[in-house]
Scaffold this motif. Structure first.
Motif, mmCIF file in Angstrom:
data_model
loop_
_atom_site.group_PDB
_atom_site.id
_atom_site.type_symbol
_atom_site.label_atom_id
_atom_site.label_comp_id
_atom_site.label_asym_id
_atom_site.label_seq_id
_atom_site.Cartn_x
_atom_site.Cartn_y
_atom_site.Cartn_z
ATOM 1 N N SER A 142 52.471 29.788 20.196
ATOM 2 C CA SER A 142 52.988 29.193 18.949
ATOM 3 C C SER A 142 52.090 28.060 18.467
ATOM 4 O O SER A 142 51.695 28.035 17.296
ATOM 5 C CB SER A 142 54.425 28.714 19.139
ATOM 6 O OG SER A 142 54.516 27.720 20.132
ATOM 7 N N GLU A 186 56.621 22.913 13.776
ATOM 8 C CA GLU A 186 57.460 23.595 14.776
ATOM 9 C C GLU A 186 58.838 22.928 14.881
ATOM 10 O O GLU A 186 59.858 23.603 14.996
ATOM 11 C CB GLU A 186 56.747 23.638 16.135
ATOM 12 C CG GLU A 186 57.454 24.543 17.126
ATOM 13 C CD GLU A 186 56.534 25.221 18.134
ATOM 14 O OE1 GLU A 186 55.309 25.288 17.929
ATOM 15 O OE2 GLU A 186 57.064 25.709 19.154
ATOM 16 N N SER A 212 51.813 28.953 25.132
ATOM 17 C CA SER A 212 51.739 28.292 23.841
ATOM 18 C C SER A 212 50.975 29.063 22.769
ATOM 19 O O SER A 212 50.100 28.531 22.090
ATOM 20 C CB SER A 212 51.150 26.887 23.998
ATOM 21 O OG SER A 212 51.732 26.076 23.024
HETATM 22 MG MG MG Z 1 55.549 27.657 22.071
#
Ligand code: MG
Ligand code: ADP
Length: 384
Positions: free
Chosen positions: A127, A159, A125
């Motif tokens: 992001s 996202e 993760s």
């Molecule tokens: Mg991600």
């Protein structure tokens, strides 16, 4: 851990200005897979790998975003922000800016510098850590103070809506709310949560299988449809059941015969996984590591056999881990079909465990895995 001085220097060299500094960690999910969209439970912990942001204002209305990881700068106009991403890494920070603008905030010009040591695209993760670290930086620039759950929701929207990735709330939530030396039991229905202590002397070892099978996207969609089918059959008999979170193993025993064989198996995984995830948090709270290990083993078997979301490499990584001294529990973590396994290991054995796992996996599969050793880290914060 990166040295915060490094990113401060990077930002000062780039802009000539003294920045405010922030960090947000990556995460690993200890147990609770494909339960989030069934409004169920997950038990992630933050890891010691993090994304750092440095921010300072600009007077010219420009937004400049530089990532050290990509060694690239992008420039935008604060007055004319796009409403959708373009498939570039800058979508992640810019999406947060766009979502803040959508909340009614006037966005001024600023310079943002990003650098991190969360491995990119490995399922840890990176992001969400970029989004949360950006959201903290932007909040300080704008002088606003969202609650951490609200911040996580805004970043999830960035996202989902701006980047266009269909992720749940777990990644952003744990990055924003983690506590050091604890996992976090999150109820994805109402975002209520409690911390479960990870005892001293327990290391987290994350083992990357280095494979990600290309079927993953399509299989994700079909699994979701099968989970919904299982839920719809039960809901025909019990009107209170809106998601599998509301269903029980008894429901499956009574009405499973009305489902397709796949829906029955997927349902059994999700209902069982919710029970296991809450039980795993209780096991940590009670200091019962043997029970935690048993639950992780059961979860892996269920993920592999009932949900059919594992693969040969991940099953191999888990089977090998089970033979190495010091293991408390091991399972495939993340969306499935490759990615990483999470291993809870006695700290005193951690170094030997990591070395042996690497060697045995390489000998068995011919693939050299990346192994990361870490502890449960604290959540996102400002660095002074
Ligand atoms: Mg991600
Ligand atoms: P994961 O979150 O599991 O690491 P994702 O595919 O969801 O994998 O997100 C990875 C993407 O996030 C990267 O390809 C990049 O676009 C963005 N990203 C992550 N870390 C950084 C960083 N330090 N700088 C710029 N972009 C980043």
């Amino acid at each position: 851990m990166l040295d915060p001085k490094h990113i401060r220097t990077l930002h000062k060299n780039r802009t000539g200005n003294e920045p405010a500094l922030f960090l947000a960690p990556g995460r690993v999910n200890i147990i609770g897979e494909h339960t989030d969209y069934a409004e169920g439970f997950v038990l992630p912990a933050a890891i010691e790998f993090a994304t750092y942001t440095a921010i300072s204002p600009r007077a010219d209305g420009k937004i400049t975003i530089y990532s050290e990881n990509f060694n690239e700068e992008k420039v935008f106009d604060a007055a004319t922000l796009p409403s959708k991403g373009s498939g570039h890494w800058s979508d992640y920070p810019l999406g947060v800016v766009a979502i803040f603008a959508g909340e009614g905030h006037t966005i001024p010009g600023f310079a943002l510098t990003i650098a991190g040591d969360v491995p990119l695209g490995s399922g840890l993760s990176s992001s969400a850590s970029v989004e949360i670290a950006t959201a903290l930086a932007l909040s300080s620039l704008l002088g606003i103070d969202y609650t951490r759950p609200k911040l996580a929701r805004l970043c999830q929207r960035a996202e989902n809506e701006f980047v266009g990735a269909n992720c749940g709330i777990m990644d952003q939530f744990i990055s924003a709310n983690a506590e050091a030396n604890h996992a976090l039991l999150l109820d994805c229905r109402d975002l209520s949560f409690r911390y479960a202590p990870i005892p001293d002397g327990v290391a987290l070892i994350i083992a990357n299988t280095m494979v990600r099978h290309s079927v993953a996207g399509g299989e994700y969609t079909s699994r979701r449809a099968e989970v919904e089918e299982a839920c719809a059959v039960i809901a025909r008999h019990r009107s209170g059941v809106r998601f599998l979170r509301d269903a029980t193993l008894d429901d499956l025993a009574q009405w499973g015969s009305e489902m397709s064989p796949n829906a029955l198996k997927r349902g059994r995984h999700v209902i069982g996984e919710n029970l296991r995830t809450v039980a795993a948090a209780d096991a940590l709270t009670n200091g019962n590591l043997a029970e935690l290990g048993r639950l992780m083993a059961e979860a892996h078997k269920s993920y592999s056999e009932d949900f059919e979301a594992s693969c040969t490499e991940a099953d191999t990584m888990v089977a090998l881990a089970n033979k190495i001294p010091g293991l408390i529990g091991a399972r495939l973590t993340g969306g499935g079909f490759g990615g990483c396994t999470v291993n809870l290991v006695e700290e005193a054995q951690a170094e030997n465990f990591a070395a042996q796992l690497k060697e045995h996996y390489k000998n068995t599969t011919g693939i050299t895995p990346e192994i990361h050793r870490t502890k449960a880290a604290g959540g996102a914060h400002r660095i002074d």
